[in-house]
Design an enzyme around this catalytic site. Structure first.
Site, PDB file in Angstrom:
ATOM      1  N   ASP A  41     -49.399  -5.450  41.201  1.00  0.00           N
ATOM      2  CA  ASP A  41     -48.027  -5.218  40.769  1.00  0.00           C
ATOM      3  C   ASP A  41     -47.877  -5.579  39.299  1.00  0.00           C
ATOM      4  OD1 ASP A  41     -47.183  -4.455  43.289  1.00  0.00           O
ATOM      5  OD2 ASP A  41     -46.370  -6.415  43.820  1.00  0.00           O
ATOM      6  N   LYS A  63     -44.100  -1.759  40.770  1.00  0.00           N
ATOM      7  CA  LYS A  63     -42.768  -1.173  40.873  1.00  0.00           C
ATOM      8  C   LYS A  63     -41.812  -2.039  40.080  1.00  0.00           C
ATOM      9  CE  LYS A  63     -43.443   0.704  45.530  1.00  0.00           C
ATOM     10  NZ  LYS A  63     -43.174   2.107  45.168  1.00  0.00           N
ATOM     11  N   MET A 178     -33.536  -9.760  43.027  1.00  0.00           N
ATOM     12  CA  MET A 178     -33.191  -8.420  42.540  1.00  0.00           C
ATOM     13  C   MET A 178     -31.677  -8.214  42.497  1.00  0.00           C
ATOM     14  SD  MET A 178     -36.137  -6.363  44.693  1.00  0.00           S
ATOM     15  CE  MET A 178     -35.770  -7.268  46.211  1.00  0.00           C
TER      16      MET A 178
END
Length: 250
Positions: A41, A63, A178
Site C-alpha cells: 500500500d 489506494k 478516513m
C-alpha cells in the site's frame, strides 16, 4: 534460509503499522526479508520497505482517497497469480490489516483459489496516535469502551447507517478513520444527538511518518478547522472522548 512456515506459493498478509519501521513486529520484518514479491500500500511504503530482501520484487498497489488507484479486484488477481506461480508473497497493508484494510476481500480471493495464507497483525494508527499524544485509549470508570469507526462509505461520504446513540456517548473513546472530509457533518450529528460540543478531540495526521502532525481541540472546533482546511493532503484520523486530553497532574 528457507522457512517451512513460509513456503513457495504462500501468502503472508502483513500489517506494516502506521509507517514508523520501528513499529513493525519482528514477524513482519522477517516475512519482508523472505518474500519473493511484496505488494504494498502507499501508506506502507517508505522506510518500511527497507526490510524487504534484495530478491524481492516490489509492486505498489495502494489506494488513496481521491486519487487514481488499483481496483481491489486487480489487487486480488495479482496476489493470486504470484502465489500460483510459486512465489512467496507478502501483501503489505498499512496499520493493522484487519482494521478498515479491505482484508476480507483478499482473504476471500485466496480461499477461493485454494492458496494458503497467514495474517500478521500490527500496530494500528489509532494506538500509535494515542501514544504520540501521551494518552491511553481506556480509563477505569470514565472510558471503559473503545470504538473504531470509518468516516467514509464506499463513495467517500459519511455512512448513512450511523448508530448515533453509540457515537454520541461521552464516556467512550471513539476513533474515526478516513474522516477528515466527513467529520464536520459527523460532528453536527453528534452534537444534535447530545454529545457536548466541547468534548475533547484530537487530530493526528501522517502518524508514524516524518511529517506527523498532532492537534488537540474540541469536537466543534475541530469540525470547523477541517471544514476550512479543504481536501486532506495526508492520511489522518480523529479521536474524541474523555481521553483526548491527558489527565491533569499536580
Amino acid at each position: 534460509m528457507s522457512d517451512p512456515d513460509f513456503p513457495p506459493g504462500f501468502v503472508s498478509l502483513v500489517s506494516a503499522g502506521p509507517g514508523d519501521p520501528e513499529l513493525l513486529t519482528l514477524k513482519a520484518a522477517r516475512r519482508l526479508s523472505q518474500a519473493d514479491v511484496v505488494l504494498f500500500d502507499d501508506l506502507a511504503s517508505g522506510p518500511v520497505l527497507d526490510h524487504a530482501g534484495p530478491q524481492a520484487e516490489l509492486i505498489a498497489v495502494g489506494k488513496r482517497a481521491g486519487r487514481p488507484s488499483a481496483r481491489q479486484e486487480a489487487v486480488n488477481a495479482l496476489i493470486v497469480s504470484h502465489a500460483q506461480a510459486g512465489r512467496r508473497v507478502v501483501r503489505l497493508k498499512s496499520g493493522d490489516a484487519g482494521i478498515f484494510g479491505r482484508l476480507e476481500e483478499e482473504l476471500t480471493a485466496l480461499t477461493q483459489a485454494g492458496i494458503p495464507f497467514e495474517i500478521v497483525p500490527g500496530v494500528t494508527s489509532a494506538s500509535a496516535a494515542a501514544a504520540a499524544m501521551g494518552i491511553p485509549l481506556t480509563r477505569r470508570l470514565t472510558a471503559r469502551r473503545v470504538q473504531f469507526i470509518t468516516g467514509a462509505d464506499v463513495t467517500g461520504q459519511l455512512p448513512g447507517d450511523i448508530n448515533w446513540a453509540a457515537l454520541a456517548d461521552p464516556s467512550v473513546t471513539t476513533v474515526v478513520f478516513m474522516g477528515q472530509r466527513s467529520f464536520p457533518l459527523l460532528a453536527q450529528g453528534l452534537i444534535a444527538h447530545g454529545l457536548p460540543s466541547d468534548t475533547p478531540a484530537m487530530f493526528a495526521e501522517a502518524v508514524g511518518h516524518p511529517g506527523q502532525r498532532l492537534l488537540r481541540s474540541t469536537v466543534a472546533d475541530l469540525a470547523r478547522l477541517l471544514q476550512d482546511q479543504g481536501p486532506a493532503s495526508q492520511p489522518g484520523l480523529i479521536l474524541y472522548g474523555p481521553l483526548a486530553f491527558p489527565a491533569e497532574t499536580g
